[in-house]
Design a protein around this motif. Structure first.
Motif: not given
Length: 134
Positions: A34-42
């Motif tokens: 969750h934290v490192t997904s593309r959208w999660g990071v952004l």
């Protein structure tokens, strides 16, 4: 999740769960995803500077669809990284901000994102060399 057992003094054993992202069914793996997904990071990186409304987040996080932003925010709120505050006004006004643990996570992923940005020329050179060789 790796599990170590410790005698509890009563009948049986007390199980202490030790998070380990290398174990397939460990909850830490899903949280990391969750934290490192593309959208999660952004989204986390966008909220480092303060509270934003949904429309502001959508403008800040280029390329995210309304549906993906809503899903990402819901996941990050559920995991306790983002605080959602709905104001009882018309039209609805919802603010998103980082929780203390969210701020900690955001600083970590933002550092990784900045490092990636700084290494783009090196990666592009490596790709070109690889492509030329193959």
């Amino acid at each position: 999740m790796s599990v170590s057992e410790k005698a509890s003094g009563k009948s049986g054993a007390l199980r202490m769960l030790v998070p380990d992202v290398n174990v397939a069914n460990c909850p830490s793996r899903v949280i990391l995803e969750h934290v490192t997904s593309r959208w999660g990071v952004l989204v986390l990186a966008a909220l480092v500077d303060g509270t934003l409304r949904f429309s502001e987040l959508r403008r800040t996080v280029g390329g995210v669809s309304e549906k993906m932003l809503a899903q990402t925010l819901q996941t990050l709120v559920r995991d306790g990284f983002v605080h959602r505050e709905a104001h009882p006004v018309i039209p609805p006004h919802v603010d998103y901000s980082l929780t203390p643990v969210g701020e900690e996570a955001a600083r970590q992923v933002l550092a990784l994102a900045r490092w990636v940005e700084s290494r783009v020329p090196d990666v592009m050179t490596a790709r070109d060399a690889y492509d030329d060789a193959h």
